[in-house]
Design an enzyme around this catalytic site. Structure first.
Site, PDB file in Angstrom:
ATOM      1  N   LYS A  72       0.808  -1.231   0.000  1.00  0.00           N
ATOM      2  CA  LYS A  72       0.000   0.000   0.000  1.00  0.00           C
ATOM      3  C   LYS A  72       0.840   1.281   0.000  1.00  0.00           C
ATOM      4  O   LYS A  72       0.398   2.305  -0.511  1.00  0.00           O
ATOM      5  CB  LYS A  72      -0.959   0.005   1.200  1.00  0.00           C
ATOM      6  CG  LYS A  72      -2.062  -1.025   1.072  1.00  0.00           C
ATOM      7  CD  LYS A  72      -2.941  -1.101   2.310  1.00  0.00           C
ATOM      8  CE  LYS A  72      -4.076  -0.128   2.244  1.00  0.00           C
ATOM      9  NZ  LYS A  72      -5.171  -0.468   3.168  1.00  0.00           N
ATOM     10  N   ASP A 108     -10.580   3.603   1.977  1.00  0.00           N
ATOM     11  CA  ASP A 108     -10.935   3.040   3.300  1.00  0.00           C
ATOM     12  C   ASP A 108     -11.627   4.079   4.186  1.00  0.00           C
ATOM     13  O   ASP A 108     -12.633   3.797   4.823  1.00  0.00           O
ATOM     14  CB  ASP A 108      -9.681   2.557   4.043  1.00  0.00           C
ATOM     15  CG  ASP A 108      -8.882   1.546   3.267  1.00  0.00           C
ATOM     16  OD1 ASP A 108      -9.301   0.393   3.188  1.00  0.00           O
ATOM     17  OD2 ASP A 108      -7.839   1.940   2.729  1.00  0.00           O
TER      18      ASP A 108
HETATM   19  P1  NAP Z   1      -2.053  -2.369  11.998  1.00  0.00           P
HETATM   20  O1  NAP Z   1      -1.526  -1.299  11.116  1.00  0.00           O
HETATM   21  O2  NAP Z   1      -1.248  -3.596  12.242  1.00  0.00           O
HETATM   22  O3  NAP Z   1      -2.413  -1.687  13.413  1.00  0.00           O
HETATM   23  C1  NAP Z   1      -2.942  -2.444  14.462  1.00  0.00           C
HETATM   24  C2  NAP Z   1      -3.162  -1.544  15.675  1.00  0.00           C
HETATM   25  O4  NAP Z   1      -3.684  -2.361  16.720  1.00  0.00           O
HETATM   26  C3  NAP Z   1      -1.868  -0.928  16.217  1.00  0.00           C
HETATM   27  O5  NAP Z   1      -2.186   0.283  16.848  1.00  0.00           O
HETATM   28  C4  NAP Z   1      -1.443  -1.968  17.245  1.00  0.00           C
HETATM   29  O6  NAP Z   1      -0.611  -1.433  18.252  1.00  0.00           O
HETATM   30  C5  NAP Z   1      -2.780  -2.328  17.838  1.00  0.00           C
HETATM   31  N1  NAP Z   1      -2.777  -3.625  18.479  1.00  0.00           N
HETATM   32  C6  NAP Z   1      -2.553  -4.831  17.922  1.00  0.00           C
HETATM   33  N2  NAP Z   1      -2.688  -5.801  18.829  1.00  0.00           N
HETATM   34  C7  NAP Z   1      -2.969  -5.180  20.007  1.00  0.00           C
HETATM   35  C8  NAP Z   1      -3.206  -5.641  21.332  1.00  0.00           C
HETATM   36  N3  NAP Z   1      -3.172  -6.940  21.631  1.00  0.00           N
HETATM   37  N4  NAP Z   1      -3.470  -4.727  22.288  1.00  0.00           N
HETATM   38  C9  NAP Z   1      -3.502  -3.406  21.996  1.00  0.00           C
HETATM   39  N5  NAP Z   1      -3.296  -2.899  20.748  1.00  0.00           N
HETATM   40  C10 NAP Z   1      -3.035  -3.791  19.780  1.00  0.00           C
HETATM   41  O7  NAP Z   1      -3.451  -2.904  11.472  1.00  0.00           O
HETATM   42  P2  NAP Z   1      -4.580  -2.068  10.673  1.00  0.00           P
HETATM   43  O8  NAP Z   1      -4.365  -2.245   9.235  1.00  0.00           O
HETATM   44  O9  NAP Z   1      -4.658  -0.723  11.241  1.00  0.00           O
HETATM   45  O10 NAP Z   1      -5.890  -2.918  11.041  1.00  0.00           O
HETATM   46  C11 NAP Z   1      -6.477  -2.863  12.324  1.00  0.00           C
HETATM   47  C12 NAP Z   1      -7.702  -3.771  12.346  1.00  0.00           C
HETATM   48  O11 NAP Z   1      -8.659  -3.279  11.425  1.00  0.00           O
HETATM   49  C13 NAP Z   1      -7.408  -5.212  11.906  1.00  0.00           C
HETATM   50  O12 NAP Z   1      -8.176  -6.076  12.678  1.00  0.00           O
HETATM   51  C14 NAP Z   1      -7.870  -5.274  10.491  1.00  0.00           C
HETATM   52  O13 NAP Z   1      -8.301  -6.565  10.106  1.00  0.00           O
HETATM   53  C15 NAP Z   1      -9.037  -4.306  10.525  1.00  0.00           C
HETATM   54  N6  NAP Z   1      -9.288  -3.676   9.232  1.00  0.00           N
HETATM   55  C16 NAP Z   1     -10.545  -3.746   8.753  1.00  0.00           C
HETATM   56  C17 NAP Z   1     -10.863  -3.150   7.549  1.00  0.00           C
HETATM   57  C18 NAP Z   1     -12.264  -3.214   7.044  1.00  0.00           C
HETATM   58  O14 NAP Z   1     -12.493  -2.966   5.858  1.00  0.00           O
HETATM   59  N7  NAP Z   1     -13.241  -3.498   7.904  1.00  0.00           N
HETATM   60  C19 NAP Z   1      -9.861  -2.490   6.827  1.00  0.00           C
HETATM   61  C20 NAP Z   1      -8.576  -2.420   7.357  1.00  0.00           C
HETATM   62  C21 NAP Z   1      -8.296  -3.043   8.563  1.00  0.00           C
HETATM   63  P3  NAP Z   1       0.973  -1.328  18.072  1.00  0.00           P
HETATM   64  O15 NAP Z   1       1.226  -0.161  17.192  1.00  0.00           O
HETATM   65  O16 NAP Z   1       1.441  -1.171  19.458  1.00  0.00           O
HETATM   66  O17 NAP Z   1       1.420  -2.638  17.444  1.00  0.00           O
END
Ligand code: NAP
Length: 287
Positions: A72, A108
């Site tokens: 991305k 998004d």
């Molecule tokens: P990402 O860039 O990996 O970010 C994940 C975030 O969650 C970071 O802030 C991370 O903290 C935090 N995190 C992960 N595990 C954690 C835990 N156990 N306790 C506390 N914080 C935690 O992922 P992303 O792309 O932003 O995606 C986030 C979520 O949204 C995912 O579940 C993904 O599947 C979902 N999503 C959904 C859509 C949709 O269309 N519905 C689109 C995109 C993403 P750190 O920075 O400390 O690691």
């Protein structure tokens, strides 16, 4: 109407690595078929991004891409133009091939705003809390500060440096007050002070702390509006807990659906057959 393929068929595809889990082919092919447009959508696992983008440029009927992890950010260097919102967010999830000119966009965040609109939830003058500071939170937060005039955004993260980077970038890009904090220390106070709570971590997702919630159930009040980005399961524990006290909820599948609707419209320049896409997505999620 069914799709047929011939010399005029326009190709769209998702690129990433892996892509086997992607629900985009199911949604977009159902939409192309229902709209009666001569398009087809495939999924390509891509290692060689430069080669992939040169190929897209060389193939005249290659109309569009969905771009997912890990490409991305890096895909931007192969594009002729990147729209303003995608530049602010710093990544692209959509490419449109306009007669050999490759344009990058991000749907998004605007797709999520569309999901709030569909749920009749206004973001104007609201205090909005993000739990999580990753790429998805970043995309949605920039779309909100750009277009919705919220009263304030609160950003809680587990890793202080990542949280602070997002707070600083959002503050530099708009006049909306942005307040950062620690997920470990500031959650109860931030939930109490917010109108809308956005769950943007993977907590509660199948295979990642399934059945858990990033927000303790006792913090919800009936007037909260909640949105969970996680879409597997369709109803997470976070959503179930909030609904149990009477909150309005928006499911993660609405973000997935609405970002795809905006992609369909960018590629075909037609309105998307929304219900067809929703039904295809829900069916795939239930399979
Ligand atoms: P990402 O860039 O990996 O970010 C994940 C975030 O969650 C970071 O802030 C991370 O903290 C935090 N995190 C992960 N595990 C954690 C835990 N156990 N306790 C506390 N914080 C935690 O992922 P992303 O792309 O932003 O995606 C986030 C979520 O949204 C995912 O579940 C993904 O599947 C979902 N999503 C959904 C859509 C949709 O269309 N519905 C689109 C995109 C993403 P750190 O920075 O400390 O690691």
């Amino acid at each position: 109407m069914t799709n047929y393929m011939n010399t005029q068929t326009q190709l769209c595809a998702v690129i990433g690595n892996p892509v086997a889990h992607s629900l985009s082919p199911v949604m977009h092919n159902a939409a192309f078929s229902a709209a009666g447009v001569n398009y087809a959508y495939l999924a390509f696992a891509v290692h060689d991004l430069a080669g992939c983008m040169a190929g897209m440029r060389a193939l005249k009927g290659f109309r569009g891409l969905s771009v997912t992890i890990p490409h991305k950010v890096n895909v931007m260097e192969y594009l002729d133009e990147v729209d303003v919102l995608a530049q602010k967010v710093g990544c692209v999830n959509t490419v449109i091939n306009n007669d050999g000119r490759l344009i990058g966009a991000i749907t998004d965040g605007l797709g999520t705003l569309r999901a709030f609109e569909q749920a009749s939830v206004s973001l104007k003058d609201k205090t909005i809390l993000f739990v999580g500071t990753g790429g998805a939170a970043r995309a949605v937060a920039f779309a909100m500060t750009d277009t919705c005039s919220p009263r304030e955004l609160r950003i809680l993260g587990r890793t202080p440096s990542r949280m602070q980077t997002l707070v600083d970038d959002l503050t530099a890009g708009s006049n909306v007050p942005i307040r950062g904090g620690s997920l470990q220390d500031d959650l109860p106070q931030a939930v109490a002070a917010s109108d809308i709570i956005i769950q943007a971590t993977p907590i509660g997702m199948h295979g990642h702390a399934a059945g858990e919630s990033a927000v303790p159930a006792g913090l919800f009040r009936p007037e909260h509006i909640v949105f969970d980005m996680v879409y597997r399961p369709m109803k997470t524990q976070f959503i179930k807990d909030a609904e149990a006290v009477g909150c309005v909820s928006i499911l993660g599948l609405e973000m997935l659906l609405n970002q795809a609707i905006l992609q369909f419209e960018l590629w075909t320049e037609q309105s998307a057959p929304e219900e067809v896409m929703r039904n295809a997505l829900v069916k795939a999620l239930q399979a």
